[in-house]
Every structure is written in C-alpha cells, then in structure tokens.
Write a protein that holds these residues in place. Sequence first.
Motif, PDB file in Angstrom:
ATOM      1  N   PRO B  77       0.960  -0.668   0.146  1.00  0.00           N
ATOM      2  CA  PRO B  77       0.240   0.224  -0.567  1.00  0.00           C
ATOM      3  C   PRO B  77       0.573   1.572   0.171  1.00  0.00           C
ATOM      4  CG  PRO B  77      -0.560  -1.749   1.441  1.00  0.00           C
ATOM      5  CD  PRO B  77       0.361  -2.218   0.793  1.00  0.00           C
ATOM      6  N   VAL B  81       0.613   4.263  -2.452  1.00  0.00           N
ATOM      7  CA  VAL B  81      -0.164   5.670  -1.788  1.00  0.00           C
ATOM      8  C   VAL B  81       1.129   6.688  -3.065  1.00  0.00           C
ATOM      9  CG1 VAL B  81       0.014   7.131   0.236  1.00  0.00           C
ATOM     10  CG2 VAL B  81      -1.531   5.042  -0.014  1.00  0.00           C
ATOM     11  N   THR B 102      -5.688  -4.874  -0.963  1.00  0.00           N
ATOM     12  CA  THR B 102      -4.885  -3.834  -0.380  1.00  0.00           C
ATOM     13  C   THR B 102      -4.215  -2.759  -0.289  1.00  0.00           C
ATOM     14  OG1 THR B 102      -2.841  -4.994  -0.744  1.00  0.00           O
ATOM     15  CG2 THR B 102      -4.351  -6.011   1.079  1.00  0.00           C
ATOM     16  N   LEU B 105      -7.287  -0.136  -0.536  1.00  0.00           N
ATOM     17  CA  LEU B 105      -7.822  -0.427   0.435  1.00  0.00           C
ATOM     18  C   LEU B 105      -7.031   1.684   1.186  1.00  0.00           C
ATOM     19  CD1 LEU B 105      -8.418  -3.328   2.331  1.00  0.00           C
ATOM     20  CD2 LEU B 105     -10.269  -1.560   1.967  1.00  0.00           C
ATOM     21  N   LYS B 126     -14.207  -5.708  -0.462  1.00  0.00           N
ATOM     22  CA  LYS B 126     -14.211  -4.932   1.135  1.00  0.00           C
ATOM     23  C   LYS B 126     -14.386  -3.217   0.017  1.00  0.00           C
ATOM     24  CE  LYS B 126     -13.041  -3.685   5.211  1.00  0.00           C
ATOM     25  NZ  LYS B 126     -11.480  -4.291   5.970  1.00  0.00           N
ATOM     26  N   SER B 168      -3.435 -18.309   1.109  1.00  0.00           N
ATOM     27  CA  SER B 168      -3.618 -17.521   2.534  1.00  0.00           C
ATOM     28  C   SER B 168      -2.989 -15.884   1.668  1.00  0.00           C
ATOM     29  CB  SER B 168      -2.555 -18.698   3.137  1.00  0.00           C
ATOM     30  OG  SER B 168      -1.341 -17.825   2.841  1.00  0.00           O
ATOM     31  N   ASP B 169      -3.772 -15.747   1.287  1.00  0.00           N
ATOM     32  CA  ASP B 169      -3.185 -13.982   1.148  1.00  0.00           C
ATOM     33  C   ASP B 169      -4.648 -13.876   0.961  1.00  0.00           C
ATOM     34  OD1 ASP B 169      -4.369 -14.081  -1.507  1.00  0.00           O
ATOM     35  OD2 ASP B 169      -2.109 -13.994  -2.646  1.00  0.00           O
ATOM     36  N   ALA B 170      -4.762 -12.083   0.783  1.00  0.00           N
ATOM     37  CA  ALA B 170      -5.659 -11.377   1.139  1.00  0.00           C
ATOM     38  C   ALA B 170      -6.723 -12.347  -0.149  1.00  0.00           C
ATOM     39  CB  ALA B 170      -6.064 -10.113   0.418  1.00  0.00           C
ATOM     40  N   GLN B 173      -8.482 -15.007   0.512  1.00  0.00           N
ATOM     41  CA  GLN B 173      -9.180 -15.379   1.913  1.00  0.00           C
ATOM     42  C   GLN B 173     -10.486 -14.982   1.792  1.00  0.00           C
ATOM     43  OE1 GLN B 173      -7.540 -13.419   5.234  1.00  0.00           O
ATOM     44  NE2 GLN B 173      -5.746 -14.929   5.849  1.00  0.00           N
TER      45      GLN B 173
ATOM     46  N   ARG C 134      -2.222 -12.715   9.342  1.00  0.00           N
ATOM     47  CA  ARG C 134      -3.344 -13.136   8.070  1.00  0.00           C
ATOM     48  C   ARG C 134      -3.931 -13.919   8.464  1.00  0.00           C
ATOM     49  NH1 ARG C 134       1.459 -15.373   4.365  1.00  0.00           N
ATOM     50  NH2 ARG C 134       2.170 -13.006   3.223  1.00  0.00           N
ATOM     51  N   ASP C 137      -8.035 -13.075  11.392  1.00  0.00           N
ATOM     52  CA  ASP C 137      -9.070 -12.041  11.402  1.00  0.00           C
ATOM     53  C   ASP C 137     -10.077 -11.358  11.807  1.00  0.00           C
ATOM     54  OD1 ASP C 137      -9.145 -13.470   8.988  1.00  0.00           O
ATOM     55  OD2 ASP C 137     -11.353 -13.358   8.009  1.00  0.00           O
ATOM     56  N   GLY C 142      -7.411 -10.228   9.089  1.00  0.00           N
ATOM     57  CA  GLY C 142      -6.946 -10.822   8.113  1.00  0.00           C
ATOM     58  C   GLY C 142      -6.215 -10.675   6.967  1.00  0.00           C
ATOM     59  N   ALA C 143      -6.169 -10.923   5.964  1.00  0.00           N
ATOM     60  CA  ALA C 143      -4.948 -10.388   4.253  1.00  0.00           C
ATOM     61  C   ALA C 143      -5.157  -9.218   4.043  1.00  0.00           C
ATOM     62  CB  ALA C 143      -4.782 -11.110   3.950  1.00  0.00           C
ATOM     63  N   ASN C 144      -6.554  -8.414   4.376  1.00  0.00           N
ATOM     64  CA  ASN C 144      -6.406  -7.263   3.858  1.00  0.00           C
ATOM     65  C   ASN C 144      -6.357  -6.710   5.182  1.00  0.00           C
ATOM     66  OD1 ASN C 144      -7.686  -7.347   0.840  1.00  0.00           O
ATOM     67  ND2 ASN C 144      -9.934  -7.535   2.374  1.00  0.00           N
ATOM     68  N   GLY C 145      -6.218  -6.369   6.089  1.00  0.00           N
ATOM     69  CA  GLY C 145      -5.641  -6.082   6.776  1.00  0.00           C
ATOM     70  C   GLY C 145      -7.187  -5.060   7.397  1.00  0.00           C
ATOM     71  N   LEU C 146      -6.528  -3.524   7.989  1.00  0.00           N
ATOM     72  CA  LEU C 146      -7.791  -3.239   8.445  1.00  0.00           C
ATOM     73  C   LEU C 146      -7.903  -1.218   7.972  1.00  0.00           C
ATOM     74  CD1 LEU C 146      -6.416  -2.999  12.238  1.00  0.00           C
ATOM     75  CD2 LEU C 146      -8.758  -4.230  11.322  1.00  0.00           C
ATOM     76  N   ALA C 147      -8.846  -1.639   7.310  1.00  0.00           N
ATOM     77  CA  ALA C 147      -8.469   0.612   6.676  1.00  0.00           C
ATOM     78  C   ALA C 147      -9.425   1.244   7.862  1.00  0.00           C
ATOM     79  CB  ALA C 147      -9.702   0.089   5.664  1.00  0.00           C
ATOM     80  N   LEU C 235      -0.751   6.680   6.418  1.00  0.00           N
ATOM     81  CA  LEU C 235      -1.057   5.497   5.012  1.00  0.00           C
ATOM     82  C   LEU C 235      -2.588   4.787   5.744  1.00  0.00           C
ATOM     83  CD1 LEU C 235      -0.069   4.107   3.219  1.00  0.00           C
ATOM     84  CD2 LEU C 235       0.473   1.613   4.307  1.00  0.00           C
ATOM     85  N   ARG C 236      -3.104   5.493   6.915  1.00  0.00           N
ATOM     86  CA  ARG C 236      -4.324   5.181   7.256  1.00  0.00           C
ATOM     87  C   ARG C 236      -5.186   3.173   7.259  1.00  0.00           C
ATOM     88  NH1 ARG C 236      -7.037  10.472   7.586  1.00  0.00           N
ATOM     89  NH2 ARG C 236      -8.831   9.241   8.347  1.00  0.00           N
ATOM     90  N   VAL C 237      -3.504   3.094   6.694  1.00  0.00           N
ATOM     91  CA  VAL C 237      -4.468   0.799   6.844  1.00  0.00           C
ATOM     92  C   VAL C 237      -2.914   0.337   7.144  1.00  0.00           C
ATOM     93  CG1 VAL C 237      -5.998   1.329   4.777  1.00  0.00           C
ATOM     94  CG2 VAL C 237      -3.162   1.075   4.218  1.00  0.00           C
ATOM     95  N   SER C 239      -1.925  -3.411   6.332  1.00  0.00           N
ATOM     96  CA  SER C 239      -2.187  -4.816   5.812  1.00  0.00           C
ATOM     97  C   SER C 239      -0.733  -5.591   6.794  1.00  0.00           C
ATOM     98  CB  SER C 239      -2.144  -4.700   4.452  1.00  0.00           C
ATOM     99  OG  SER C 239      -0.961  -3.936   4.239  1.00  0.00           O
TER     100      SER C 239
END
Lengths: 290, 378, 597
Positions: B77, B81, B102, B105, B126, B168-170, B173, C134, C137, C142-147, C235-237, C239
């Motif tokens: 990310p 950015v 990711t 997001l 998402k 197992s990555d984004a 999942q 990862r 969750d 999880g793999a997306n992380g937190l926004a 970065l505001r997220v 991951s």
Amino acid sequence: MLALQLLVNAVALGAAYALVALGFVLVLNATGAVNFAQGDMVMAGGYAAVVLAGSLPVPGLVLLPLVLLLTAAFGVVFSLIAYFPLRARPPAAVFISTIATGIILQNGANLLFGAEPRAAPALLGGGILRLGAFVLPRQSLAIIAVAAVLGLAQHWLLRRTQFGRALRATAQDREMARAVGVRVDRMIAASFALATTLAGAAGFLLANQFFVTPTSGSDLILKAYIAVTIGGWGSLAGAVLGAMLIALFEVGVSAVLSYEAAMAALYAVLLALLWLRPQGLIGEAARARA
Amino acid sequence: MAQSSRSLLAAAFAAALLCGAAAPAPAAELAIPILVPVTGFLSLEGQSQRNGALLAMADAPPGLAIRHPVADTGVSPAVAVNAFEKALGEKPVAVIAPMLGTEMLALLPLALENKVPLVTISGTAKITELGNPWIFRFFPGDNVVKLAQARYIAEVLGAKHPAIIAQSDAYGQSGQHYLEAAFADLGIKPVLSETVDVEVKDLLPVLSKARAAGADVLVPHLHAPATALLVKQASALGLGLPIVSGSAMATPSTAALLDPAELKGVCAESASAPILPTAPAGERFLAEYRKTFGGEPDTYALAQYDGAMMLLDAIAAGARTPAAIREALATRSYRGIAMTYRSDGAGNMAHSALILCYDGTSRKPRIARRYDDIVALK
Amino acid sequence: MKRGSDAGRGALAPLLAAGALGLALYALLFASPYAIRLLTLAGIDALLVIGYQLIFGHAGALSLAQGAFFGLGAYVTGILGSAAGLGFLVTFPLSLLLPAALAALVAVPTLRLQSHYFALATLGIGQVLLLGARNWDAVTGGANGLAGVPGVIVLGIAVPAGLPLLALIWAMVALGGALARHVVRGPLELAFLLLRESPLGAAAIGLDGGRLRLLAFVASASYAGAAGALGAHALRVVSPDVLGFPVMVTCLAMTVIGGRLRVAGAVLGALLLVSIPEWTRFLEGAYLLAYGLALLAIIILMPEGVIGVLERAGAVSRSERPLPPVRSRPPPQPAKAACSECRLDIRGLAKRYGGVEALAGVDLALKSGEILGLIGPNGSGKTTLVNLVTGVDAADAGAILLDGAAIAGLPAHGIARRGIARSFQAGALSPSMSVLDTVALARQAAERRLTLGRALVAGHGRRAFEAARGEAMHLLESMKIGDIADRRCGELAAGLRRRVEIARALALRPRFLLLDEPAAGLVTEERRRVADDLAALASEGLGLLVVEHDMPFLMPLAHRIVCLDRGRVIASGTPAEIARDPRVVAAYLGTAAPAAG
C-alpha cells in the motif's frame, strides 16, 4: 499408499532445498558472509533451463550440464561484483550487496521474460511411474537422483581432491591457506561458482513441476537460512538434514495439520532447537575463546 | 573552498532529492494516470491490467488528448500511495487504480479527499462496501463470481461435497469467504476449506486431505502457478475429480503450463473470455492485443480495457471534470466487449460471470455457462 | 586518526544543519503533496533506522526483528485506533510499549545466541507475527488488514495529513534522534565499541554485555514501534505488508548505506532510499532494476555509508585539530581502606575440554601484596586457570574463594566487579579506541557510572566522562605513558599495549590482578618497566598472579612460584627453590619426571 507418495515428494522437495542450502553453506564457509541472492540464483537457473530448452530441443538430461556450466560462470561474475569489492568489510556489507543482486535478478527476469510462470523440461520425461499401487512422479525421482549425485560429487570434490583440500583450507583459515600457497581468491570464486551451480541445478529441477516466475526464488532463501541454522551453521551434512526437515513439515506435517499449523510448528521446533541446541543438530559446541 | 563546494553539493543533494516531484503539467490535455502492479508477485495480472488500459488509450475516441503516465504500485500500500500522490501532481480527471485489494483500501480515502474517480478491476469485495462514491470496479467481485462458480458446481455438476483450496493471502481469503457463503446459500457444506501459502510448493498434502474428506469436486481459488500445479498433481494422482477453479485457470498462460490431457474435466470461472470472441468488437480487441503485446489477452486485460473505454466514452460525451466523470460512471450504462456495465449504486459495474471448461484435447476452453445480472452475496 | 574523525564530525554539523534547514524550507514553501508524502515516509523510516542503529550499529547484533517490531507498532495503533476507537495519547505509548515488551520477552532465550542464530531467531519473530496477522481475521482484518485507521488526534485536536503531520513526524525524529544521541554518546558509546571489538575485554572491566545488548534491543524495538504507529497514521491502513521481510531489508539497507552509528546517517539513509526508487520511476518497468544497481553501487563505493564519506571529506578539509587537553586529576580516595589482608583461595579446581584434562585439581592461595609466579610448559593449564578464576570459562569442579566467599560460577563481569582484574595473553583492547578512553572507560565502569539511568540524567558527550578521563590521565602519567593517551590502541607496539592493559586493569582498583604472560614479546627495556610497575603495585598492597615463561623476568620479581604440569601442581616454593627443583627442570626439559615425593 499415500503416505509413501507424500514421503517421496517430501524427499524430492527436501533434496532440491538441500542443493540450495549446500550452496549457501559453501559461500558461508569460504567467506563468512551470507549470500542472500542464493534463492534468486535458483530462479536464474530455472530461466536458464527454460531459455536453453527453447532453442535446443534436446532431453532435459542433456540440458542439465549446460545449465550447470552457465550458472557456474555466472557465479564467478557474481563474486567479482558482489563479494570481492567488499571483502575487507563487515559481513553485513556483503549481506546488502547480495540483497541488491537479488533485486537486480528479480527485476531483470521480470523485464526479460515477463511474469508468466514458465515450465522447464522434465529431466527424464514427465508423467508418472506406476509401481503396483504406487504412483510416483518421474520428476520427483529424478530430483532425488540428481541431487544425490550432485551431493556426492561435491562430497568427493571437497574430501578427495587437491582442489577440495585447498577449498577447505581456505574456509578454515584464510591467512594460513595463503601462507601455504593456496590461491585464496580463486578458491573463493570457485566456492561462489559451486554455490550458484547447485542453485542452478535446483532451479532447473524445481522449474519443471513447480514452474519458475521472477519472484519464485525469494522465499527459498528463508528456507535455506532455516535449514542451515537447524543443521548447524557451516555444516554441510547439517544443511541437508535441515532441508529435509523443512520439506517434511511442508509436505508431511501439512498433510495432517493445516499449512499454517505446519509452518507454525516448524518455527516452534526451530525456536526450541535454538533454545536447547544453539549449535544446531550437527555442529560443534560453540565455545568461548580466551 | 572545499567547504563551500561541499555545501553546494549538499544543497544540490537536497534539491535533487525532491526534483522528481515538481513536473508541471500542460493544461490542454486530460490526465488519466495508470497505476498498476507491474513488479512483484502480482505482476502477471498487473501487466495485463496495464496492457488493457494502454490499448483503450490507443483506441480513445478521436479528438481526445489523454496523457496516461504508467506507474508501478508494487505489492505494498505504501508504494501505491506514493504513486498516487505523484499522480495527483498531474491533476488527473480519473485514475486507473491497481487491482491489488490492500492497495485499493489505502487509496480509497485519498480518492475521497482529492475527489478523483478510481477505475479498477480489483476483485476484493470490501473496496465497494465502504460507502466511498469515487470507486468504480469493472470486474465482478468475489461476491459475484464465486456465486456463479458455486452455482455451476451445484446445479450443473450436481456435486455435494466440494473441497475449497484457497491461497492464504488477501486474494485467497476473499475467495474462500465468498465460496463458503455461496455454498451455504445453496445448502451445501464444503467437506474441506483450507488455505495454502504462496510459498508452498507441493500441493499433494492438501489434495490427499481432499480425497480423505470424500470430496466430489475440487474448488481451488489460487494464483496461476499454484492452480496449474494443483491441476497437474490431481491429474497425476488419478483422483478423477472435476475441478472448478478460480479465474486463474481461465488465463491462457496458465493453460500453457499444462498438457491438454491434464486439463480434462477442468473448468474455471471468469469474468470474460477474450480469446473466445463472440462479436466483431471482441475479435478486433483480440487481434489488436496480439499485435501490440505479442501474447494472449486474459480476462483482466479485457475488463480494464472495457473500464477505461467507458471512462473515455464519458469524457467524449462531455464529462471533463472528475465530478462530471464520477456522475457519468455512476449513472450511465455502457456496453463493453465482455458485458454491459452499470453501477449497482456502490460502484460495482460488472454483474456477469462465465464458466469456461476444457475438454482435454486442446488448451482452448469453451464457454460452458454464462451467468448475467447476478445479485451479489452479502 | 582519532583527531581526524572527531574534527570531521565537528565540521559536518553546520553542513548537516544547513541541509536540514534547506529541506525544511523546501517542505514549507515549495513542496508538492507528493514531495511531502515522501518526506513523511522518510521521517518514519528515519525513526525506524535510528532505533536499529542501537542494536545493529552500537550493540553489533544482527537483529532481523526490527521490521516485525515496526509491524507490531502499526497493528497496535491500527487495531486500537480503528476498532477500539482510542486516541493517539493512548495508542502511541502502547505502540512503543508492546514491541519493547515483546523484545524483552524474546531476548531472554535469543540474545545469548551466536550472531547468525540470533539473526534467524529474530527473523522467526516476524514470520510468526505475519502468520498471526493473516489468520487472526477477527482482530487483524486478515490479509486485507484494517482500513480506516484514524489520523493523529491529540486532546481533540486533529493533526491533518500533509504539512502538519510531516512536522509532527520530523519533530518525533528530532526528539528520538536527540534522545538516542544524548544517551549513547560518550561513555556508553565507548562501552558498546569495546563490546563489539573485544567482548572479553568488556567483561574484564565489569561490563555486562548481555544487559547492554538487552537495553539496545528493547530500545530499538520501541523506536520501531513508534515508527510503525506513525506509519499507520500516515497511510491510514494497516495490512500484513508492514510485517513483511521487505520492511526489514529496507531498514537494514538504510542503516548500512546511511551509516551505522550516527543519527545523521540514519536520516540520510532514509531520505536516500525513499527517494531512489522515485527518481528511477521514469524508467517504468526497469526502475527497480535501477534501484538495485544504485544500491549495489553505493554499498561498494561508500564503505562507511554516506555519512562516512561526508565525515571524511570534512576531516580532510579541516586541519587536524588536537583534542582539548585533559586535566589530570588523582582518583578520589576509596570509601573503604585498601584491603591489606585479602585472600584468594583456589581449591581442587578442575576442567576438561573434550577428552583433554586441562586442570586436574589445583590448589593455590594468593594474599594481598604478594606476587605469585605461575609457570609450566605449554598446555600445562596456566591460562585455563586464569580463565576459570576470572569467570571466562566455568570450572567442572573445585572452589574459588575471595576472602572466604565463593565466586565460582559468577559471570566474568561479576568477578571483575568483585575486584579481580586481569590481562590477556593475546590482548583484549579495542583497536580503534584511544588509550585514554580505554582506561577512562574502565574507571567509569568501576565507579558504576555506566547505567542507563545515569546516561539519561547525566547527559551525553565528554562532560559526563570528564572526571573519569582526568583520573585515567593521572593513572597513565603515573605509569609514565601519559604521552600516548590519544593514540589508538591498535596502533601501539606490543609492549605499550601490554602496559595499557595493565593500566586498564588498575583503573578498576582491583584487589587481585591476574596477568597472562605480561613479558611475552617485549624487549629488555620494556620488560624492566613492566617489572618495575608490578613490584610497585605489590608494595601498595595489590595481590598479583603472574603467568610467565620468562624466568629471568619472573625470578627477581616473584615472592613465590608455583609450577604446573599437565593440569597439576608439581612444585611450589621460593624462586630459588623452584629453580633447583628437579621436577620443574624435567617438566621443562621433557625428561621423565622422578617420582613425586
């Protein structure tokens, strides 16, 4: 039935990892430095096989020596760029220069070949071998055979030849080796050449079943690092043992637990090992020098 | 003297450090930067995304002057950015945004802040669930395609015991989550649902678990190399199970890794099938792509082509500001090569999916089923 | 050399200040949001690298956990900030504390590991955290992380992205850099230098290397946590990428390229490595290739990092400026009267190495004011005996009593602190440290002035160290080697080095001094001086054990002599008795020894 197949696959994967780890140890012993590009050398070997196979329609077994020669030459060039200018520096400098080399190799491959996965030719034809109820992939058996031959050849080279004695002398004490007339620089370059040759062989062997992409080598270095640590820093036999153990977790344990649990278990074993036997499975007891 | 020359050096150093930042943009043309992951583990798909966008820019309606600088977003990310902030210097009217979830997001709040529409083909569900009005996704999300995949398995194959094998990555999942939800919707409980790390080489362990669990269909949602390996190992093992894969298996470069015989009984979901054109526009796209990039287009390339074309279409129709373009994308409908795109109110533009199947004689699949107007899973 | 590098550092300060001012003005007046973004990233990385310099640069341990601590800090801020909705004043301290706590926890089993094992064990931390991030969750996304990680909000006042956040982050860099410099510069820096270049020498002056490394490791983790937290806000997220190995590789590269020890090096390394890939962006597909080539070129062409090149340039231009003179001052009188009736008793001391019996039950006694010579052929166990008594090696059996208190089993630094000093046969000095600093550091250590608390309070640099340097100068002058005070130990001839080692041992004010071959390799004149030094020390009440081969040196000096052979005492007595003893003669000449009476 399945257990045997899993075992064969685990041993084949372990054999390929062992080649990578052996090369890692060779450079480590000769220079005291960690070669972080060793995984990317595997990737380079894979692409060398893909490219050669594209222009020479010969069986894999004939291609193998060509790939080995090519990667050996590459190893010498690599040592001239990433090691010799830094030989008087602390090992961390070589650590960084090999990381930089890895970045160059990965992105060079991405530019030259694109990101599509490629497959190298099989060594002795693809497909499977049926022994009664057992179904064994030919390539897995070929990997085990080639790795065993290369491993034994290296053992013979190091233990039974004048060249090997000079190489070992260099690894043990560089100044002493120089004093008795060993051409130390050549020996170090030869160690790099041997290391990349083993990586190249592993790359060739792995790129048939598991394909090669520009980033496919980057995770191998962690495995080599772990194998060498488990086995005993600097021990060749230990590196093979460590590589086999990793493959056993990856293929064997994960057939029972999940992949995540198998990997977590591997790290747990690793930490326990570092705690109980800091010198590795096969390693001299580390003793403080007075 | 030496002192002052060094000070100069330092000043030059400081200046050089930042010189990349301040390239002024000429005013006449419109800028649509293309930010895509062309290095790292997603570079295969990312390069397709870039190629699709570039082809669209080349096919721009006459009279439109579009600047379209390409920048890599790598795999993190932070890099995305950076690329986005740099692209903002061009005063873009819209941005072709990376397909990595990711990264999206991280870009979403920036798009909102700077009021720039993002046109992407990321499948991560998402990104359109956050209520951000600036995102437009021209690829059916996992909440759409996984439903098609599950329905094909249940309704056409009649399978009752699927084994889900996801990365197992984004990416994995998300696929795993919506496959489980789709099967639950259909009243089916998978006998296995397992994730596999990208680093894992051998897939025999998970295949053996699927067999032991009594699976009657394999449902992989893996990246291209792992998908090819799974198909190969399942064939070698003689499992005799049908495989209905995620979109990786619909990609020509994945099929190229396998023997036609190994592909027998293998199907894959896909947003589109650019190598199987059904109309003249699709044939023209296929020919153009082959000529320009010397390879076969995949579904990502076509989706991004369609997305960029809808964007250009909106501009040609008079939308010259980011706000006007956003408005056009949010309200108009566009008939692309792969399907007809229309926003569902959250920025999801694509609601169709295909199931492609290989017959075991060639590496070219056929379209087995087409699902349109799928109502996304929650 | 010493002068040169200090002068270089001095000359560099205005240059660096000018550079910093230039960048600040640029950021305020001209910078685009993109440039501000890059400077923000560089600030975050600078903080990460300043911390990493503590463990990797100063403590000399190749930790590969810095990236993991960074990621942990980011996740703490991400989870508490976005999910729990807590403010900066809560999340930020926790983002520092949790990595520090984790570091302290893993340090227990890992810090004793040898370098490469330590590297791998620390690498494992990151891998385990990554697996957790990862797959857990519900908490980590999880793999997306937190926004939706909130920006920095302090007491209800939001710090907006762009210039304000940039200013906040660089204020943190300035604060963190100043703190690191304040604590580490001066005596603690020297202690780390000795620990890196001669761990045995460090233990011999009573420095607890494990504790110093632990401090550095924990501190580095909290810097990383701070950087991670700020990264999450910027970065505001969050991951799983923040836990990936590339973060660690970048941090290591920034440290090696910027410079391992100087805060300015950390800042330069961060600025450079954040910028290079952006400069090469115009190359499109080839830009990371160019980045790799640039990295390779820098590591080859700038051995000591960018800061090293700048320092050297600074040092060459300024004429060599001598250090300010050190005012010699006598050490304060010890609170307790010097011990006049101390005893060091050794009973039944035994040690085996593999199959070799190095010591087989040796008894010895040494009193204050006594010079005991220890002789014996090579391999008879003399050095082993010294190593066991000083805690460098652990005995298999037997007792070592200092005034009746058992000291066997204590670590080497603990024994040094109890008043048993030593010199080493091969020498254990830091080659790049000046003679004065070498001795002053021992003074500082002896007075227990090398603690973190003291470093925090007493301030940085030479001032905190002034008293110890004065006393060290006094000691050197009393040994008539004051003239070499600002030479580096590595430049000295063997005889001078030996005497510096003795001076360093004496700076500890020991009760007993164990010397391993103090006359080896010395010319006659030097030998006489060392002998004079030793005799004078004994007459002041110090008990001396002198391991020596050189009989003409030892005979007139020692009060008593003990002869070892194959790990056993075969004779003891006055020098005259020993010289006549047939068993001693036989042991040295290699003829069969007559049966011991």
